[in-house]
Design an enzyme around this catalytic site. Sequence first.
Site, mmCIF file in Angstrom:
data_model
loop_
_atom_site.group_PDB
_atom_site.id
_atom_site.type_symbol
_atom_site.label_atom_id
_atom_site.label_comp_id
_atom_site.label_asym_id
_atom_site.label_seq_id
_atom_site.Cartn_x
_atom_site.Cartn_y
_atom_site.Cartn_z
ATOM 1 N N GLU A 30 33.188 31.766 47.692
ATOM 2 C CA GLU A 30 33.510 32.275 46.361
ATOM 3 C C GLU A 30 34.834 33.017 46.351
ATOM 4 O O GLU A 30 35.595 32.947 45.384
ATOM 5 C CB GLU A 30 32.387 33.199 45.874
ATOM 6 C CG GLU A 30 32.484 33.607 44.399
ATOM 7 C CD GLU A 30 33.327 34.845 44.150
ATOM 8 O OE1 GLU A 30 33.635 35.137 42.975
ATOM 9 O OE2 GLU A 30 33.678 35.544 45.129
ATOM 10 N N ASP B 20 30.115 34.757 51.552
ATOM 11 C CA ASP B 20 31.395 35.101 52.169
ATOM 12 C C ASP B 20 31.930 36.435 51.668
ATOM 13 O O ASP B 20 31.516 36.943 50.619
ATOM 14 C CB ASP B 20 32.422 33.999 51.931
ATOM 15 C CG ASP B 20 32.714 33.763 50.452
ATOM 16 O OD1 ASP B 20 31.749 33.717 49.657
ATOM 17 O OD2 ASP B 20 33.896 33.632 50.083
#
Length: 583
Positions: free
Chosen positions: A252, A185
């Site tokens: 994350e 991400d």
Amino acid sequence: MAFKSQNYTLLPQGEAEPLTSSRQRTRWNWKRILHFAIPGTLAVTLFLTLTIYQVVKGSKDSQVFPHPGQSACPQFPAIQSSSEERKKLEKEVRGQIGSDEFFDKSLKRMQGAVQIPTESFDDMGKVGEDPRWDVFIEFHEYLEKTFPLVYSKLDFTPINTYGILLEWKGKDESLKPYLFMAHQDVVPVLKVTESRWKYPPYSAHYDGRYIWGRGATDCKNNLIGVLEAFETLLEKDFAPERTILAGFGFDEEISGPQGAQFIAKHLEKTRGEDSIELIVDEGGLGIQEVDGATFALPGLGEKGYFDVRITVETSGGHSSVPPDHTGIGILSQVISAVEAEPYEPELTPANPYFTTLQCSAEYAPDMDSWLRKTIKKSLKSKKAAKSVADYVAKKNVFQRYLMQTSQATDLISGGVKINALPEKVYAVINHRIAVESHVYEIRAKLRTLVESKILKKFPMSLDAWGNVSGNTSSSAVGQIILEDFDEPLEPSPVSPFDSDAYKTFTGTIKQVLGEDIIVAPSLMTGNTDTKFYWGLTPNIYRFSPMREAGRANAHTVDERVGMKEHIEAVKFYAQLILNGDKS
């Protein structure tokens, strides 16, 4: 010889003993004794007092270096090939990764990854319920198409739908695996900032030097680099002795609750605690030039994380007849009191940044002479360490917070109508906790501060994590509540810098990136997905193998990564896998 009289005394030479009674002689003897004894006793007492003071003062100032007899900045040699066959393989791998053909392929792989906007948002719902996760389907399809050998020859386990766990089984099951980490991400690009980008944020434009785009350096470069290393070694029919794992979370940037946390739990369940030899994740400060020397700065630890919500509840009413201080005003005073008492920088051997400075003092030729001398003195002197901390903190705000707990008021809410007094307002203060500190110390300081600075001004009660104090009678004008905003995180364990895993890791850095590089353990001010992996190994090293000139602007406008430096990183990942067989 026996003396007849027990009242015998030594007298000055030439002086006769006076003819006095026994009682008078006894009184005279005590006077003589006191005449000589008191000054002597005082002198001895003063000497002992000064000696004890110096010892106590020295013990208070003394600092214990945790590795006596060792260098304050241990360096381990570049790893050498163990056989002619291995030398040949390593040369072929380096040659292939360094070829023009590989460069062109890598450029396209990186561009394709950056062009997929795998954004994660703070308010994301659960996987399978929030459609914003669906973009990861496209990203997974891209990876499978781009790395066919990885997905056909390695075991792929999807974790919580979008988590990626790859297992490259080794021939020797007695060797603990290596785990390479990254996250899929990226932080969102705000619409209002798109026009400020030199190139569109998801165009992955290549200008002949850099790829521009969100996630180019945080951290799709790491993810693609690891997979490129795998694919290259598979093309050479390499079969590792040691099992090699790759774990890629997908959230994350929003603390990893559905991605890395699930992967870590899966590994603990299937492999057990302390089952991994080495973890390499994003992070650290990469490779930098500092005072005339080149340093690799892996993060051996992370500061803690703690968000505190401060709520002020007061009576409402019409704003035309307000009290002297509204809830917003009282909350403002609380925030002001917090900011008026920041934490102090502290430098101790418990902090990996202490070792960073020792390495600089030992190897950086252009360091200021006073600073070099004082850093070296700090190995044994707390006073010297404090001088270094204060000096560095004033010069560089980033380095300041490597040594100090930070506190930042990042959220505030209050009031719903212009003519109505707010009945409930709150602010959230984010803390990044220094490695020497703990969550309970942050709580204690905030409680003491509110009691001493705020409750003396306002007749209010305080509920600090369930402990009530202050004015709890009917005359109270309201209450202040201190509570956790989310789950706190203590500072991480500090990874060793003398283990076999560390020697292999740093030996690979020197082997690939340059034998003249000084590897200096350092600290992360932020947190990575590794916070979920503490139980799997003590050997966690946060290091993006990227020179400083090769990356810029993570999390902001014009994020970019240098292709030359990216290729170097791929070589590092491949060589570390090869070196894992020798450990």
